[in-house]
Design a protein around this motif. Sequence first.
Motif, PDB file in Angstrom:
ATOM      1  N   ASN A 150     -10.633  19.776 -21.769  1.00 34.79           N
ATOM      2  CA  ASN A 150      -9.510  20.623 -22.533  1.00 34.79           C
ATOM      3  C   ASN A 150      -8.147  19.639 -22.632  1.00 34.79           C
ATOM      4  OD1 ASN A 150     -10.396  23.547 -23.180  1.00 34.79           O
ATOM      5  ND2 ASN A 150     -11.189  23.249 -21.059  1.00 34.79           N
ATOM      6  N   HIS A 154      -3.816  30.875 -19.415  1.00 35.95           N
ATOM      7  CA  HIS A 154      -3.060  30.793 -20.598  1.00 35.95           C
ATOM      8  C   HIS A 154      -2.434  32.121 -20.649  1.00 35.95           C
ATOM      9  CE1 HIS A 154      -4.643  27.089 -21.893  1.00 35.95           C
ATOM     10  NE2 HIS A 154      -6.108  27.501 -22.061  1.00 35.95           N
ATOM     11  N   ASP A 158      -7.301  22.451 -25.951  1.00 35.39           N
ATOM     12  CA  ASP A 158      -5.601  22.929 -25.199  1.00 35.39           C
ATOM     13  C   ASP A 158      -4.915  21.690 -25.431  1.00 35.39           C
ATOM     14  OD1 ASP A 158      -6.431  25.441 -24.509  1.00 35.39           O
ATOM     15  OD2 ASP A 158      -7.022  24.770 -22.332  1.00 35.39           O
ATOM     16  N   HIS A 204      -9.466  30.255 -16.078  1.00 32.38           N
ATOM     17  CA  HIS A 204      -8.548  29.151 -17.242  1.00 32.38           C
ATOM     18  C   HIS A 204      -7.965  30.145 -18.121  1.00 32.38           C
ATOM     19  CE1 HIS A 204      -8.895  25.704 -19.845  1.00 32.38           C
ATOM     20  NE2 HIS A 204      -8.720  26.579 -20.850  1.00 32.38           N
ATOM     21  N   GLU A 205      -8.645  31.132 -18.956  1.00 35.27           N
ATOM     22  CA  GLU A 205      -7.974  32.030 -19.695  1.00 35.27           C
ATOM     23  C   GLU A 205      -6.968  32.715 -19.196  1.00 35.27           C
ATOM     24  OE1 GLU A 205      -8.801  31.841 -23.248  1.00 35.27           O
ATOM     25  OE2 GLU A 205     -10.311  30.236 -22.505  1.00 35.27           O
TER      26      GLU A 205
HETATM   27 ZN   LIG Z   1      -7.665  26.757 -22.552  1.00 36.03          ZN
END
Ligand SMILES: [Zn+2]
Length: 360
Positions: free
Chosen positions: A152, A62, A160, A58-59
């Motif tokens: 999120n 980004h 997010d 997930h990170e």
């Molecule tokens: Zn995130």
Amino acid sequence: MSWSLSLGSIVGVRIRIHLTFLIFLAWIGLAFWHSGGGEAAARGIAYILLLFGCVVLHEFGHILTAKRFGAKTVDVILLPIGGLARMQGIPEKPREELLVALAGPFTNLIIASVLIAFIGPHALSFGLGRSLADLSILPSLAVANLFLALFNLVPAFPMDGGRVLRALLTYSVGRDMATTMAARIGHYLAVGLGVFGFLGGLPLLMLVAVFIYFGASAEYNHAQMRSFARGLVVSDVMMDQFSVLPVTKAIGDAVAVLVHSAQHDIPLVDGVGKPVAILTRNEIVQALHQHGQYFPVAEAARTGMTTVLANAALEEALQLMEEGAPAVAVVDVHGRLKGMLTLESLGQWMMLRRMNPEAA
Ligand SMILES: [Zn+2]
């Protein structure tokens, strides 16, 4: 961040694991062991490790998207509450911010889709409402990824979704107002969740509420500091009255500075007044304890000095501090020390500025 171990790097981004995360793993292992013995404990730990693998992905959703817009990521830290990526130069253009924010939850949706395609949609029910002892890993992982994506995307800071909301609102009300609104929704959400968690006897939900509340506040303060800093130069807000020590002095001299002023960190300067290092209070206390008062300050100071020019934009100094410099030395064109910026002095300046924008 201290208290963390490095696990290695992926595409130049260091992956760190916080010690509290290891404690969390041990706790999970114990809980599973209690309900189903050694085999359940191994399954529980494997599940958490896979889940946090998804958090890292997930990170990286980004990180890799932000990289396309020129942002650099220093490291990702794994905490029991999730992953934290430290980026430099996060894009502020609404369209770029929107894409960077969406890339994380989108990654979880992809993982969930792949898992569901593999185990079949009917198996998804195995991932819901099972006791710890007979947890089945892949269905639970699919459900967790769906949850991560949805949670999120809640349109409030620090999720997010808060970034998505700010990016969309920026078009109509401007970035500062958009930040305030996304942070306020985060505060309302946190209070709502906290009350719900309290009434329903759900301590974990209360903990999440606290995390959301402080996360929203941090986002708000950060944005406000940025907006205050716009148009100012470093010398407008730097401290210019403080003690320095020649780098040739001993710990006893540093102790004298600590005793006779409220200063915590002492800049060390060379013969022509250029800053070489910063000596923190902890370093002074430790050196005094271990080596005594005649120990050279040059050997006690472990932190190099980050410098910024007095006429540089204040935003540049803020960027340096966000990258982890606790204090920044302000220098003139010859490199001589003229002032200091610390998180403490900036926090105080911001508080005064809030009370009276004209005076500070
Ligand atoms: Zn995130």
